[in-house]
Structures are given as C-alpha cells and as structure tokens.
Design an enzyme around this catalytic site. Structure first.
Site, PDB file in Angstrom:
ATOM      1  N   LEU A 113      -2.216  -7.774  -8.435  1.00  0.00           N
ATOM      2  CA  LEU A 113      -3.157  -6.817  -7.866  1.00  0.00           C
ATOM      3  C   LEU A 113      -3.111  -5.560  -8.718  1.00  0.00           C
ATOM      4  O   LEU A 113      -2.061  -5.212  -9.276  1.00  0.00           O
ATOM      5  CB  LEU A 113      -2.767  -6.450  -6.430  1.00  0.00           C
ATOM      6  CG  LEU A 113      -2.963  -7.495  -5.322  1.00  0.00           C
ATOM      7  CD1 LEU A 113      -2.440  -6.932  -3.996  1.00  0.00           C
ATOM      8  CD2 LEU A 113      -4.415  -7.897  -5.191  1.00  0.00           C
ATOM      9  N   ASP A 114      -4.245  -4.861  -8.807  1.00  0.00           N
ATOM     10  CA  ASP A 114      -4.254  -3.581  -9.500  1.00  0.00           C
ATOM     11  C   ASP A 114      -3.283  -2.626  -8.809  1.00  0.00           C
ATOM     12  O   ASP A 114      -3.037  -2.720  -7.602  1.00  0.00           O
ATOM     13  CB  ASP A 114      -5.654  -2.960  -9.484  1.00  0.00           C
ATOM     14  CG  ASP A 114      -6.648  -3.764 -10.298  1.00  0.00           C
ATOM     15  OD1 ASP A 114      -6.217  -4.528 -11.181  1.00  0.00           O
ATOM     16  OD2 ASP A 114      -7.862  -3.614 -10.051  1.00  0.00           O
ATOM     17  N   ARG A 115      -2.780  -1.679  -9.561  1.00  0.00           N
ATOM     18  CA  ARG A 115      -1.811  -0.721  -9.026  1.00  0.00           C
ATOM     19  C   ARG A 115      -2.342   0.001  -7.785  1.00  0.00           C
ATOM     20  O   ARG A 115      -1.624   0.182  -6.800  1.00  0.00           O
ATOM     21  CB  ARG A 115      -1.454   0.295 -10.113  1.00  0.00           C
ATOM     22  CG  ARG A 115      -0.476   1.371  -9.662  1.00  0.00           C
ATOM     23  CD  ARG A 115      -0.126   2.303 -10.798  1.00  0.00           C
ATOM     24  NE  ARG A 115       0.795   3.338 -10.375  1.00  0.00           N
ATOM     25  CZ  ARG A 115       1.294   4.265 -11.182  1.00  0.00           C
ATOM     26  NH1 ARG A 115       0.966   4.265 -12.471  1.00  0.00           N
ATOM     27  NH2 ARG A 115       2.131   5.174 -10.719  1.00  0.00           N
TER      28      ARG A 115
ATOM     29  N   THR B  21      -4.739  -0.963  -5.732  1.00  0.00           N
ATOM     30  CA  THR B  21      -5.203  -1.860  -4.677  1.00  0.00           C
ATOM     31  C   THR B  21      -4.029  -2.215  -3.780  1.00  0.00           C
ATOM     32  O   THR B  21      -2.949  -2.546  -4.259  1.00  0.00           O
ATOM     33  CB  THR B  21      -5.792  -3.152  -5.283  1.00  0.00           C
ATOM     34  OG1 THR B  21      -6.871  -2.816  -6.143  1.00  0.00           O
ATOM     35  CG2 THR B  21      -6.299  -4.079  -4.187  1.00  0.00           C
TER      36      THR B  21
ATOM     37  N   ARG C   1     -14.265  -4.610  -8.429  1.00  0.00           N
ATOM     38  CA  ARG C   1     -14.628  -3.224  -8.741  1.00  0.00           C
ATOM     39  C   ARG C   1     -15.876  -3.164  -9.627  1.00  0.00           C
ATOM     40  O   ARG C   1     -16.786  -2.368  -9.394  1.00  0.00           O
ATOM     41  CB  ARG C   1     -13.444  -2.525  -9.419  1.00  0.00           C
ATOM     42  CG  ARG C   1     -12.225  -2.451  -8.521  1.00  0.00           C
ATOM     43  CD  ARG C   1     -10.951  -2.091  -9.267  1.00  0.00           C
ATOM     44  NE  ARG C   1     -10.969  -0.718  -9.764  1.00  0.00           N
ATOM     45  CZ  ARG C   1      -9.938  -0.140 -10.359  1.00  0.00           C
ATOM     46  NH1 ARG C   1      -8.806  -0.830 -10.542  1.00  0.00           N
ATOM     47  NH2 ARG C   1     -10.019   1.098 -10.779  1.00  0.00           N
TER      48      ARG C   1
END
Length: 353
Positions: A176-178, A180, A278
C-alpha cells in the site's frame, strides 16, 4: 485499534496446524574479514516442509541475504553447494528433509538499524485484525510505509519483525502507498506467500477501497479502463500517468455518498498498478482529496481548509481464501479518526445547507 475492529465472515473456525520445525543450521559464526565485510563459515541447513519445491538458487538467495547473485551462481556452478552430499544445478528443486551444504561466503556487513520504539510496535500489533499460523492482516495506519528505505529507517514489515523476534518468516504479500490506510496481508510462511501471490496474479483476491474524491461522481462512471505508465520527475520522484504506451489498468467504481463538493466512492482495482486508483480518479476529473501528487493546488488548499490532513484513501475490505485450508474470508477495517473527522464535517455541512 483492536483485532475486533475488523468484520470477519468465514466458512467456520478450524484448528490451526502446528508450525513446521525450524530449519537446522550448523557451522562457525560469521567473522569480520575487512572493512564492512564478514565471512560466513560452512552451514548445513535442513530443508523444512515450507521450503519444499523451492529452487536451489532461490533457497540460497534467502539464506544468504546481501550476497550478490553472481557469487551464489558461481559457488553452485563450482560444486561448492551440495544437497545430500551431491552436486546440484541452480534450478534443482528441494525436498523436505534435504541436507544443504552452503559454503563459506563473504558478504557486506549490514549497517546498524534503527530499532522501532515500543510505542510504534504496540500500535502495529494493535492494528492486527486477523491472524492464524499462515498469515496475518494489518489495518495499516496512514503515514506509515510498508517497508523502510528512501530515507525511512523502518516500515510496517520491519516493525512487525522487531515486535516478533521469534518469527521465522514475515513477508509482505502486497503493498500500500505510505499515505493509504487499510488492510494489508503479511505471510508467516513461504508456502502462504506463494499461495497468496498466485491468488493475486490469478485475480482471485478482491480488494475494495473507499476514497473521498473531489466533485460529484456520476453513477454512469462504473469503470475506468485506461493504461498507466510510470515515469520519473526531474527530482527523482516517481509518478504515474495515463499513456497509451502504459500497462493495461482497470478499476471498478461505485458511488456510496455525495457531499457538497465531494463524493465517497468504492474503488475495486482489477489490476494492481502503482497509484492506480489515484490516477484513474484524477483522470475522470475527481482526484482523491488530500492527494498532493495528483490533485491541483487550489483543490488541495480547499480540502486543507476544511481540516483535511491526510490522503482520503482507505483499503476497506479484502476477500480471499486462506492458505492451506481454502476457507473463504472477508475482512473489513474501519476508518481512522482523521478520515472520520472529514466525513463528519461534510455531513454536518450537508445538513446545514
């Protein structure tokens, strides 16, 4: 956040299997042989059930972290690596109970790592929403990277390993993105990692995200199917854009609630590209609130003005089959306080209009 914060629906509880016995190693300890270098003596390793079927080269890469691939292939080619006292090739498949001789090798000494504090370890352990002997699922907080690097001393996986020093194996299944938040799977066995990653490749694991996006999301937009291309900014920052030369990418969307100026949507990625939700949201003219990469400055400033402090993207639910048993699972994770605060303000604003 407690383990009870997730909703679990399953085919029934089953007793957990006993963990496989740890691999046995014997041989002299690593010794310093030069500046930032250590030499590991001969090791004898017994292959356990979890590593059965693994190629010799991949087995050695895991056993000799930090040793270049070229050295590993060289010692195999020269016959210094033995399985049950016999020579092997890099693609030889191992069996449970095999005795592997790993010859002396020199590797770079790892620099001292910053140890996560007890508070952050406690936060991460409290964020575990499901666990058995094969895997665990964490409701990752926003702002915590999944792994260290790029200036970060540690991330989620390093914190878990530090909090569980006796764990033989902990590896991220996906990422996961930081910024998110939400559900992320971690394998506790190599066999579980292989199973879950294959399930991802076969698109048998379903992920459902909730995102607060700018504007009025139309019900007519149920899918975004445009290719995505990764590129690098002049400052080295990685970004993603819609480009016909990119990789095929598909996200399914469903509007959940509309507020004044914003919409809460469910986004279910069919493919798993970097920043996919996104960029697909922004492509439709509805960037995710708080997205400092793909939201324009005016919209970002307006979001900050209502108290928005984070990227409003949350990995809400996971649907998957458990490794080893095939039991069907659905897990859900609640929003954090920052996400909830924004929604409450928008709901209040709706009532007052």
């Amino acid at each position: 956040m407690s383990r009870k914060s997730a909703t679990r629906k399953s085919a029934g509880n089953r007793p957990a299997k006993a963990a496989s016995p740890p691999a046995q190693k014997a041989g002299p300890r690593a010794q310093s042989v030069g500046r930032n270098e250590v030499r590991q003596g001969v090791q004898w390793v017994t292959v356990d059930e979890d590593n059965e079927g693994q190629r010799v080269d991949n087995f050695l890469l895991a056993q000799l972290r930090g040793v270049p691939k070229s050295i590993i292939y060289r010692v195999v080619r020269k016959g210094e690596v033995r399985v049950n006292k016999g020579r092997v090739k890099p693609d030889t498949r191992l069996k449970a109970g095999d005795q592997v001789r790993i010859p002396p090798v020199t590797r770079k000494e790892k620099p001292a790592q910053v140890e996560p504090g007890s508070r952050v370890k406690g936060v991460m352990e409290a964020a575990v929403v499901f666990e058995n002997d094969q895997m665990l699922v964490v409701n990752k907080p926003s702002g915590i990277a999944v792994h260290g690097g790029s200036g970060l001393s540690f991330g989620l996986i390093e914190v878990l390993r530090s909090a569980r020093p006796d764990a033989r194996f902990l590896e991220l299944v996906h990422r996961l993105d930081r910024d998110t938040s939400g559900l992320i799977m971690v394998a506790k066995k190599r066999s579980a990692l292989r199973f879950l990653q294959d399930e991802l490749r076969q698109k048998r694991i379903r992920k459902h995200y909730h995102a607060l996006v700018a504007g009025h999301w139309s019900d007519a937009v149920a899918r975004v199917d445009v290719p995505l291309l990764r590129y690098e900014m002049p400052n080295g920052e990685r970004r993603v854009k819609v480009d016909e030369t990119g990789k095929p990418s598909l996200t399914l969307f469903r509007c959940l609630t509309r507020y004044g100026g914003y919409s809460l949507v469910e986004a279910s990625p069919v493919t798993g590209r970097t920043h996919q939700i996104r960029v697909h949201s922004a492509w439709e003219g509805h960037p995710i609130a708080g997205d400092d990469k793909y939201m324009d400055d005016v919209s970002l400033k307006a979001f900050r003005a209502i108290g928005g402090q984070r990227l409003m993207l949350h990995a809400r639910a996971l649907e998957f089959s458990l490794p080893a048993t095939g039991e069907a699972m659905r897990l859900e994770a609640p929003y954090d306080d920052a996400f909830n605060d924004v929604l409450r303000k928008l709901e209040a604003r709706n009532r007052n209009q």
